[in-house]
Design a protein around this motif. Structure first.
Motif, mmCIF file in Angstrom:
data_model
loop_
_atom_site.group_PDB
_atom_site.id
_atom_site.type_symbol
_atom_site.label_atom_id
_atom_site.label_comp_id
_atom_site.label_asym_id
_atom_site.label_seq_id
_atom_site.Cartn_x
_atom_site.Cartn_y
_atom_site.Cartn_z
ATOM 1 N N ARG A 180 44.676 43.473 35.630
ATOM 2 C CA ARG A 180 45.047 43.662 37.509
ATOM 3 C C ARG A 180 44.133 43.563 38.812
ATOM 4 N N ILE A 181 42.830 44.290 38.316
ATOM 5 C CA ILE A 181 42.079 44.306 39.152
ATOM 6 C C ILE A 181 41.151 42.773 39.756
ATOM 7 N N ASN A 182 41.095 42.324 38.166
ATOM 8 C CA ASN A 182 40.835 40.788 38.484
ATOM 9 C C ASN A 182 41.622 39.931 39.305
ATOM 10 N N ARG A 183 43.216 40.272 39.280
ATOM 11 C CA ARG A 183 44.572 39.443 40.048
ATOM 12 C C ARG A 183 44.091 39.929 41.619
ATOM 13 N N ASP A 184 44.180 41.298 41.775
ATOM 14 C CA ASP A 184 43.716 41.739 43.373
ATOM 15 C C ASP A 184 42.525 41.274 43.717
ATOM 16 N N PHE A 185 41.292 42.266 43.308
ATOM 17 C CA PHE A 185 40.097 41.651 42.963
ATOM 18 C C PHE A 185 39.798 40.328 43.590
ATOM 19 N N GLY A 186 39.786 39.650 42.425
ATOM 20 C CA GLY A 186 38.572 38.569 41.784
ATOM 21 C C GLY A 186 38.168 38.856 40.816
ATOM 22 N N ASN A 187 37.499 40.361 40.667
ATOM 23 C CA ASN A 187 37.461 40.565 38.923
ATOM 24 C C ASN A 187 36.620 41.987 39.496
ATOM 25 N N VAL A 188 36.252 42.685 38.763
ATOM 26 C CA VAL A 188 35.879 43.919 38.412
ATOM 27 C C VAL A 188 34.886 44.752 38.967
ATOM 28 N N ASP B 147 55.460 49.156 46.645
ATOM 29 C CA ASP B 147 56.305 48.114 47.772
ATOM 30 C C ASP B 147 55.749 47.052 47.839
ATOM 31 N N LEU B 148 54.228 46.709 48.074
ATOM 32 C CA LEU B 148 53.295 44.971 47.863
ATOM 33 C C LEU B 148 52.774 45.048 46.071
ATOM 34 N N GLN B 149 53.815 45.978 45.580
ATOM 35 C CA GLN B 149 53.301 44.981 43.662
ATOM 36 C C GLN B 149 51.999 44.577 44.166
ATOM 37 N N LYS B 150 50.432 45.459 44.079
ATOM 38 C CA LYS B 150 49.560 45.415 43.913
ATOM 39 C C LYS B 150 48.664 46.524 44.569
ATOM 40 N N LEU B 151 47.633 46.604 43.691
ATOM 41 C CA LEU B 151 46.186 47.571 44.235
ATOM 42 C C LEU B 151 46.073 47.146 45.863
ATOM 43 N N GLU B 152 45.780 48.589 46.004
ATOM 44 C CA GLU B 152 45.495 48.655 47.510
ATOM 45 C C GLU B 152 44.057 49.594 46.893
ATOM 46 N N ILE B 153 42.860 49.267 47.943
ATOM 47 C CA ILE B 153 41.396 50.189 48.472
ATOM 48 C C ILE B 153 41.586 50.586 49.329
ATOM 49 N N LEU B 154 42.262 52.599 50.073
ATOM 50 C CA LEU B 154 41.914 53.018 50.791
ATOM 51 C C LEU B 154 41.299 54.096 50.969
#
Length: 196
Positions: free
Chosen positions: A95-103, A130-137
């Motif tokens: 999931r990290i790879n999908r949402d951020f490119g890579n670890v 609701d966004l169906q993704k990981l976010e850094i806050l």
């Protein structure tokens, strides 16, 4: 009423990356202060309900948010560290790879966001359903700049009390050292529970 949870390890277990004295003060004094503040806010709100006097509702609701979020975030923070850390495995790396490119890119963005938090606050990797993704806050204080519904997975405390005894004003050194004690097993478990 709420109680201060016990640490899942000894005060010195995160050495040399997180020093014993800071962990003890941070947990026993700072986290306890948020638990005490939360209990007081809950008590005052109960008194307001019983008396029907809501003149101080704005104050006690703010205290509830500040201290409640402080208690929750600290509890999660202690849990997502472990002596020696652990490897990032399971479903989360994909999931990290999908949402951020890579670890590695994720870690760079997370570290940069943590270093750039203005004043006192936190950096959080969260699952936003609701966004169906990981976010850094970046979470200022304990409760500002958040997304409602975001589920915290990985939490880093960057208030100065979290690192000042050992790292002084070198927040980036603390962040860099902290990666060595991340308990990815807990983070991956939180992720799996959040996406169900």
């Amino acid at each position: 009423m709420f109680d201060l949870p016990k640490l899942p390890y000894a005060y010195n277990a995160l050495e040399p990356h997180y020093d014993e004295e800071t962990v003890k003060i941070h947990h026993d004094k700072h986290h306890q202060g948020y638990v005490d503040g939360l209990n007081k806010a809950e008590s005052k709100l109960q008194e307001a309900r019983e008396s029907g006097d809501y003149a101080l509702i704005k104050h006690w609701e703010r205290e509830l948010a500040f201290n409640g979020a402080g208690h929750v975030l600290h509890t999660l923070f202690w849990e997502n560290m472990a002596p020696g850390g652990s490897q990032l495995t399971g479903d989360l790396p994909e999931r990290i790879n999908r949402d951020f490119g890579n670890v590695e890119t994720f870690k760079k963005q997370f570290s940069a966001a943590a270093a750039a938090v203005e004043g006192s606050g936190w950096c959080v990797l969260a699952w936003v359903k609701d966004l169906q993704k990981l976010e850094i806050l970046q979470v200022e204080k304990h409760q500002n700049l958040t997304i409602l519904g975001a589920v915290p997975l990985l939490i880093l405390d960057v208030w100065e009390h979290a690192y000042y005894l050992k790292y002084q004003n070198r927040r980036t050194d603390f962040i860099s050292a902290w990666w060595n004690i991340v308990n990815w097993n807990v983070v991956n478990r939180r992720y799996n529970e959040a996406v169900k």
